[in-house]
Design a protein around this motif. Structure first.
Motif, PDB file in Angstrom:
ATOM      1  N   ASN A 134       0.401  -1.240   0.334  1.00  0.00           N
ATOM      2  CA  ASN A 134       0.025  -0.318   0.007  1.00  0.00           C
ATOM      3  C   ASN A 134       0.809   1.663   0.053  1.00  0.00           C
ATOM      4  N   SER A 163      -3.325  -1.500  -6.649  1.00  0.00           N
ATOM      5  CA  SER A 163      -4.474  -1.501  -8.376  1.00  0.00           C
ATOM      6  C   SER A 163      -3.202  -2.087  -9.378  1.00  0.00           C
ATOM      7  N   ILE A 190      -6.492  -8.256  -5.164  1.00  0.00           N
ATOM      8  CA  ILE A 190      -6.890  -6.431  -5.486  1.00  0.00           C
ATOM      9  C   ILE A 190      -7.108  -5.966  -4.572  1.00  0.00           C
ATOM     10  N   SER A 191      -6.831  -4.969  -3.949  1.00  0.00           N
ATOM     11  CA  SER A 191      -7.014  -3.809  -3.498  1.00  0.00           C
ATOM     12  C   SER A 191      -7.698  -2.177  -3.979  1.00  0.00           C
ATOM     13  N   GLY A 192      -8.018  -1.096  -3.834  1.00  0.00           N
ATOM     14  CA  GLY A 192      -8.233  -0.119  -4.414  1.00  0.00           C
ATOM     15  C   GLY A 192      -9.576  -0.243  -4.941  1.00  0.00           C
ATOM     16  N   ALA A 195     -10.751  -0.491  -8.515  1.00  0.00           N
ATOM     17  CA  ALA A 195      -9.958  -1.214  -9.354  1.00  0.00           C
ATOM     18  C   ALA A 195     -10.141  -2.873  -9.640  1.00  0.00           C
ATOM     19  N   TRP A 245     -16.467   5.919  -4.939  1.00  0.00           N
ATOM     20  CA  TRP A 245     -14.952   6.056  -6.025  1.00  0.00           C
ATOM     21  C   TRP A 245     -14.641   7.638  -5.628  1.00  0.00           C
TER      22      TRP A 245
END
Lengths: 299, 299
Positions: A134, A163, A190-192, A195, A245
Motif C-alpha cells: 500500500n 491497483s 486486488i485492493s483499491g 479497480a 470511487w
C-alpha cells in the motif's frame, strides 16, 4: 481463505477517545451475516497504525469473537520489527486465521529492510500471512523481484496489490505476469476498490475491500458476478458505484468517506476517526448521504 | 533557545532490543561539553517514531539529566493527537525546555488536520514548540499559508524547514519571504545538513543539525563562522564535509550514515538502529571510516 471478498471494517475511534468496542462488534458481525469470505480487522480502514499494542490485541479479540466463524485476518504492521512480532503474537492468541503485514515506514526503507522484516516475522508465525502493498500509506514501493522473494517465505499466502492498469488487456497481462512470478500457493488480491471488478475479471483471486467493510452487499454482488464469469455484470456494478470511487479520490483515500458512511448508516457515532484525522464536514456529509440514498446503499 | 546549533543525537537502539541508555547518555553529554546551543533529543535521528510512550519518556529524562544545563528540545510527534499530547506531558515532566512536533502520517493529512493537531497541542503546552517540517518522513507538505497560521499559535517559537534553493540569491529571498510571513518571535531553523551553511548565511537563526549530534565540532565551526558574518568560511566548512552529504544522499537520508559513524567512533555498539532498519554493510562502513579519517572527524 485468501479468495473472494475480504471485507475490511472500520475501527470506530472517537477523536482522542478509546475504541468504540460495541460499534466495532456490530460492524464485524454485520459482515459475517452478509456472507463475506473473510474479515480484515485492523487494516488501514481499521486504523491499526493509530492504536497501542493493548488496543490492537483487544480489537483482534473482539473481531474473532463476533465473526461467527468467518476467518479473521488481522493487520500487524508497525514501524518496528519488535512491535510487528508482538502484534503477530497477539493476533494468534486472539484466534486470527491470518495476518496482514504492510512495511510501515518513517525512515525510508530499503528492499533489504523489508525482506528482513518479512523473513523474521514469518519465521515466528504459525498462521498464514498476506503481504500488504500500500504505497499510499507506507511510501514503500515493492518491485516484482521483491514480491517473488517474499512469496517464497513460509506462511506467505497472498499478496494484496494496490491497483492495476486501467486498460483491460494490460490489467490481465499484469495479473498473468504476477501468476508466473509467484508460487501457485500464493493468491493475488486486488485492493483499491475502484479497480476491484477489473482485477477480479483479470484473474485476481481476492478483493481486499474497503467498501465491503461497510457495504458488504454491493461488494458481494460484484465479487460473485466476477467469480461466476459474469464479467460485464461485475463491471456494471463497479460503474454503478463510481460516485463512491469519485468521493475516495476527492477525499485523499477511502477512509474518511467510509467513516462518514458508517456514521450515516447509524452504525457508529458521528465522530469515529482518531484525531488528527478530521471527518468530512457537514456539506461533504450531506453530499455523501445523497450518494448513498441514490445508490440505494442505505439498507 | 531556538538559535545557533541545535544538535540531534542518535538514540542507540540495538535491533529488536531496548534503548542503550548508557551510550545515549554519553552522546548527549558529549554535545553539552562541546558547547552546542541546544540538544534535540528524540528527533528523526533519535528514532522517536519507533519507541513506545514509556521508552520516549525515559529517553527524555536521560537527555535532560545528562545535558549539563544545555536546553533540551524533545520530539513529541506521533500518529495520534492523543499520543502527541501524552508525549508532550512526558517531555515537560522530564524537564524539556522545548518540544519538536512533526505531523507524522499514515493516512494522508489535510491542512485542517495538521492545523487542528498543532492547535490542540499548543493549547495544552507550557513550553515552546518547534514546528517540524520534514516531508521526507511525514509525507506532508506545508504551505506558506499554513506556516503563517501555525506561527500565530501560542508557544510556537520556531519553524524547522527542510531545505532551501541551491542558488544563494534564491535562498536569501526565500528566508526573507519567511521572515515577512512569520512573527518576529518565531525563529527559522534550517534542517538538511547540506543546506546549513547556505541557510545560516541567508539569515536562518538556527541549524537543526544531524551531524551536530555526532560531530559537534565541525558543526559548531560552521555555525559560528556564519553567525559572525564569515560567510565564505561557513561555505568552505560545508564544502569540506561534502563527502558526508554525498553519503547521506546515497543512503536515502542521514540516519544510517550517522549511526554507522557513531559506531565507528566507539560511541555505540555496531548494532544501533531499530529493525527493520539495517545499518550500512561492511563495505559501506569501510568507506565511511575512510571518509571520517580523511576529514579528521575522528577526534
Amino acid at each position: 481463505m485468501f479468495t473472494g471478498l475480504s471485507a475490511f471494517p472500520l475501527t470506530p475511534i472517537p477523536g482522542n477517545g478509546s475504541v468504540d468496542e460495541k460499534a466495532f462488534a456490530t460492524l464485524v458481525n454485520r459482515l459475517a451475516t452478509a456472507g463475506v469470505d473473510s474479515i480484515g480487522a485492523l487494516g488501514s480502514t481499521g486504523s491499526y497504525a493509530y492504536l497501542t499494542r493493548e488496543e490492537r490485541a483487544h480489537v483482534a479479540r473482539v473481531a474473532v469473537d463476533n465473526a461467527d466463524g468467518v476467518p479473521v485476518i488481522v493487520g500487524i504492521g508497525a514501524l518496528r520489527t519488535l512491535q510487528v512480532l508482538q502484534a503477530a503474537e497477539d493476533a494468534q492468541n486472539a484466534g486470527a486465521s491470518g495476518v496482514l503485514l504492510a512495511p510501515v515506514s518513517y525512515q525510508p526503507l530499503t528492499d533489504d529492510d523489508v525482506f528482513g522484516l518479512y523473513e523474521e516475522v514469518t519465521a515466528n508465525l504459525s498462521i498464514p500471512l498476506v503481504v500488504y502493498d500500500n504505497p499510499g500509506t507506507t511510501h514503500f514501493t515493492f518491485t516484482d523481484e521483491l514480491y517473488a522473494r517474499l512469496a517464497r517465505l513460509p506462511q506467505v499466502a497472498s499478496i494484496k496489490i494496490p491497483s492495476l492498469p486501467a486498460d483491460t488487456a494490460k490489467a490481465r497481462a499484469r495479473v498473468e505476469h504476477l501468476r508466473r512470478l509467484l508460487p501457485d500457493t500464493v493468491t493475488v488480491g486486488i485492493s483499491g476498490d475502484a479497480a476491484a471488478a477489473r482485477g477480479l475479471n483479470a484473474g485476481c483471486d481476492a478483493w481486499y475491500s474497503v467498501i465491503g467493510g461497510t457495504f458488504p452487499e454491493p461488494a458481494l454482488a460484484l465479487t460473485r458476478a466476477a467469480q461466476t464469469g459474469q464479467h460485464e455484470r461485475a463491471l456494471e456494478e463497479s460503474q454503478r458505484l463510481q460516485p463512491l470511487w469519485d468521493l475516495f479520490t476527492r477525499h485523499g483515500g477511502s477512509l474518511r468517506v467510509v467513516a462518514a458512511a458508517a456514521a450515516h448508516l447509524g452504525l457508529t457515532a458521528q465522530r469515529n476517526l482518531p484525531l488528527p484525522l478530521r471527518g468530512l464536514d457537514a456539506e461533504e456529509r450531506a453530499h455523501l448521504s445523497t450518494v448513498i440514498e441514490r445508490l440505494q446503499l442505505h439498507t
